[in-house]
Design an enzyme around this catalytic site. Structure first.
Site, mmCIF file in Angstrom:
data_model
loop_
_atom_site.group_PDB
_atom_site.id
_atom_site.type_symbol
_atom_site.label_atom_id
_atom_site.label_comp_id
_atom_site.label_asym_id
_atom_site.label_seq_id
_atom_site.Cartn_x
_atom_site.Cartn_y
_atom_site.Cartn_z
ATOM 1 N N LYS A 199 0.837 -1.209 0.000
ATOM 2 C CA LYS A 199 0.000 0.000 0.000
ATOM 3 C C LYS A 199 0.871 1.258 0.000
ATOM 4 O O LYS A 199 0.716 2.133 -0.840
ATOM 5 C CB LYS A 199 -0.933 -0.018 1.220
ATOM 6 N N VAL A 200 1.795 1.343 0.968
ATOM 7 C CA VAL A 200 2.627 2.550 1.057
ATOM 8 C C VAL A 200 3.611 2.603 -0.111
ATOM 9 O O VAL A 200 3.750 3.643 -0.780
ATOM 10 C CB VAL A 200 3.384 2.602 2.413
ATOM 11 N N ARG A 280 10.060 0.073 9.141
ATOM 12 C CA ARG A 280 10.401 -0.362 10.487
ATOM 13 C C ARG A 280 11.918 -0.347 10.654
ATOM 14 O O ARG A 280 12.650 -0.802 9.764
ATOM 15 C CB ARG A 280 9.873 -1.785 10.760
ATOM 16 N N GLU A 309 12.739 2.469 20.011
ATOM 17 C CA GLU A 309 12.145 3.813 19.932
ATOM 18 C C GLU A 309 11.740 4.292 21.322
ATOM 19 O O GLU A 309 11.038 3.555 22.021
ATOM 20 C CB GLU A 309 10.946 3.793 18.982
ATOM 21 N N HIS A 328 9.281 8.872 14.300
ATOM 22 C CA HIS A 328 8.179 7.990 13.896
ATOM 23 C C HIS A 328 6.917 8.812 13.586
ATOM 24 O O HIS A 328 5.878 8.658 14.228
ATOM 25 C CB HIS A 328 7.891 6.945 14.987
ATOM 26 N N LEU A 329 7.051 9.687 12.600
ATOM 27 C CA LEU A 329 5.956 10.611 12.263
ATOM 28 C C LEU A 329 5.178 10.194 11.018
ATOM 29 O O LEU A 329 4.303 10.924 10.572
ATOM 30 C CB LEU A 329 6.529 12.021 12.015
ATOM 31 N N GLY A 330 5.533 9.024 10.435
ATOM 32 C CA GLY A 330 4.934 8.630 9.158
ATOM 33 C C GLY A 330 3.419 8.750 9.124
ATOM 34 O O GLY A 330 2.840 9.202 8.135
ATOM 35 N N ALA A 331 2.769 8.355 10.203
ATOM 36 C CA ALA A 331 1.302 8.332 10.205
ATOM 37 C C ALA A 331 0.719 9.620 10.774
ATOM 38 O O ALA A 331 -0.500 9.753 10.893
ATOM 39 C CB ALA A 331 0.821 7.143 11.027
#
Ligand SMILES: NC(=O)C1=CN([C@@H]2O[C@H](COP(=O)(O)OP(=O)(O)OC[C@H]3O[C@@H](n4cnc5c(N)ncnc54)[C@H](O)[C@@H]3O)[C@@H](O)[C@H]2O)C=CC1
Ligand SMILES: O=C(O)C(=O)COP(=O)(O)O
Length: 592
Positions: A199-200, A280, A309, A328-331
């Site tokens: 998906k990504v 990841r 993390e 960890h800001l991807g979302a």
């Protein structure tokens, strides 16, 4: 909400088993179902009228509003592990993101009350799934709502890295004006390798094309036509990493992909390659990346995710001048967080109501009675699926799978849904971050365009065994091991349960016999004396223990298929030595 309350109770009474129970059980086990569901009635009598949902990390308001219509919602952020364990026995559901470890202790501390864990996002590596399953707790996630956010963050890191935005920003803020120090590189015309075309990955590919980049992708299981539709060429792992100027990671973290980017992989990359990771941290051996940065193989890296993390404050990787990082800001966009919150709230409320959850990632409780009879066949099914998909040549794209069950049981006495789910699990799980079970197997197969059909062969004789043999056929693909293609042009593997243990009994049109434990080597050779000895001694010299071996041949002095069960994974040198034996025509190593 009164309606919510009454539905909740009915789920846990013997008179109305949940949909997932109904799906699990063949008719013959209904009396035992009644027995099992009684324990739900017991705790249903002492829960409050509304369920309680604990939310331990920031969740979007629209999701919270949905939850509040149905449950008491306790938003307690930054709990210590001890505080979480002490609160959990008062909660029916728990909603987390990537920052809360839902450990075995959490399930043990819940005293059986926790029914659902909702992961407001994709990756569920912070939830102990076996413990959840053992404790009868369903785990659901929100797999689609943050796809675009993650892809956009990947592109943001790519462009920021190429133009030294973070370093230049810090430099100007420190009162400097270093224009020649921060000359960047252009993206247009450069090759980017998208590692993991899910998906990504496909959204990143689409955007990189828009930037004028040449996009290649590596994903052994992505259908070539999907890649072709957006002008992306699917290539091997080696080709991807050795030809790309930029490498962007979008594969799941699984045992097969853990530290897949190690010293060896870095040594095969183009000198000066640039790497982006929004998937990841565990995909990369971080020590090896540091070495590659110091030696100049990797000229820059942009990292959103880390093995630990948050990473250590003095992490040499994080502090490296050619590395830019985000926490960890991807979302983390407003839109994605609202979407994820709604997706997870709906899934949790649905699960509390006992509805079938399409995003369930672990199995709900399967009654012991059903499992004890089907257990060896369940294990056989998963292994057959796992073997069959490994026989597919990369880039083929699995679309059509036929399952054949030979049984003396009548259709009503054999529920194949658990077997089908396990075969689907075996096919999908090695190639995805999702966990497949009875609840979500069909949904996931459909989502991936995987058409699974079933066929029964009715046998005469005693119906003591639920199934005599199971075959998995994958049509319209090429195989890494040509002999696995049957006379009907499909990859075919067949298995049986012998003395309670799963065995592989057919590959393509060849009869074989190997116990499915450890891993196996399939080898086609000219049938002549001495081959077994040669193979055995090559493996023995490397301390690879052979646990099972069989040879099936077409006719004396013609071809034979040797199946060898091994306890250890042979090294690439051993595999090469096997391939160098003159009479060996082809071979393949398969992990179970
Ligand atoms: N940084 C962040 O905040 C976020 C991170 N993620 C992470 O991004 C990753 C991708 O997520 P999705 O695209 O939603 O998952 P997905 O399941 O849609 O895609 C994963 C793809 O990787 C492929 N794959 C599996 N094994 C592979 C291998 N050995 N080599 C190459 N490809 C392989 C699969 O075939 C699949 O197409 C996951 O690790 C997820 O946890 C997702 C969202 C936000
Ligand atoms: O969805 C994922 O896999 C993510 O990595 C997002 O994590 P987060 O919910 O932002 O903690």
């Amino acid at each position: 909400m009164a309606g919510g309350c009454s539905t909740w109770k009915s789920v846990f009474t013997p008179t109305k088993p949940t949909l997932s129970w109904k799906l699990t059980l063949p008719k013959t086990t209904l009396p035992s179902l009644r027995k099992t569901t009684k324990r739900f009635a017991v705790f249903a009598t002492f829960i409050s009228s509304k369920p309680t949902v604990l939310v331990t990390e920031k969740l979007g308001e629209p999701g919270l509003d949905l939850l509040k219509n149905f449950a008491n919602v306790d938003c307690s952020y930054n709990l210590t592990p001890e505080e979480l364990c002490s609160k959990i026995s008062l909660c029916d559901a728990l909603i987390v993101r990537s920052g809360t470890k839902v450990s075995r202790e959490v399930f043990e501390s819940s005293g059986g009350r926790l029914k659902v864990v909702g992961r407001a996002g994709v990756g569920i590596d912070n939830v102990d799934l076996p413990a959840a399953t053992e404790h009868g707790c369903l785990v659901v996630n929100a797999p689609t709502a943050n796809t675009i956010a993650a892809a956009e963050h990947g592109i943001a890191l790519l462009t920021a890295m190429a133009r030294n935005i973070a370093q230049a920003d810090a430099s100007v803020k420190a009162g400097k004006w270093q224009r020649s120090k921060y000359v960047g590189v252009s993206l247009v015309g450069k090759t980017i390798a998208v590692m993991g075309f899910g998906k990504v990955g496909s959204e990143v590919a689409r955007r990189a094309k828009g930037l004028g980049m040449s996009v290649i992708a590596h994903d052994p299981y992505a259908p070539a036509d999907r890649a072709c539709a957006i002008g992306v060429e699917l290539v091997s792992f080696d080709e991807a990493i050795s030809t790309a100027d930029f490498i962007s990671l979008h594969m799941p973290l699984t045992p097969a992909t853990s530290k897949i980017f190690d010293d060896e992989a870095f040594s095969r990359m183009k000198k000066g390659v640039r790497i982006v990771n929004v998937a990841r941290g565990g995909l990369i051996d971080e020590e090896a990346l540091l070495r590659a940065l110091n030696s100049g193989i990797v000229s820059q890296a942009a990292l959103d995710v880390f093995t630990e993390e948050p990473p250590a404050k003095d992490s040499k990787l994080v502090l490296h001048e050619n590395v830019i990082v985000t926490p960890h800001l991807g979302a983390s966009t407003a839109e994605a967080q609202d979407g994820v919150a709604i997706e997870i709230a709906e899934a949790v409320v649905g699960a509390l109501k006992g509805e079938l959850a399409s995003t369930a990632v672990n199995a709900p409780m399967v009654p012991a009675e059903v499992l004890s009879e089907l257990a060896p066949f369940v294990s056989l099914s998963e292994k057959l699926g796992r073997l069959a998909v490994q026989l597919v040549a990369g880039g083929s794209g699995v679309k059509s799978v036929k399952l054949t069950y030979a049984s003396a049981r009548g259709p009503d006495d054999l529920d194949t849904r658990l077997l089908r789910a396990m075969i689907t699990k075996g096919i999908i799980e090695p190639i995805s971050s999702v966990f497949v079970n009875l609840v979500n197997a069909d949904f996931l197969a459909k989502q991936r365009g995987l058409r699974i059909t079933e066929e029964r062969i009715t046998l005469d004789g005693s119906p003591e065994n639920p199934v005599e043999f199971i075959q998995v056929h994958i049509a319209n693909v090429e195989s890494k091991f040509a002999s696995a293609i049957s006379d009907f042009g499909e990859i075919t593997v067949e298995g049986r349960v012998k003395d309670g243990k799963p065995h592989l009994t057919k590959v393509g049109s060849y009869g074989v016999d190997v116990s499915l434990e450890g891993s196996i080597l399939l080898c086609r050779q000219i049938d002549q004396p001495g081959i077994i000895g040669k193979v055995g001694s090559i493996l023995g010299d490397e301390n690879v223990n052979v646990n099972f071996m069989s040879v099936g041949r077409i006719a004396p002095q013609k071809q034979a298929i040797m199946t060898i069960g091994v306890d250890e994974e042979p090294s690439s040198q051993v595999l090469k030595k096997l391939g160098d034996i003159k009479a060996v025509e082809e071979f393949v190593f398969l992990k179970l």
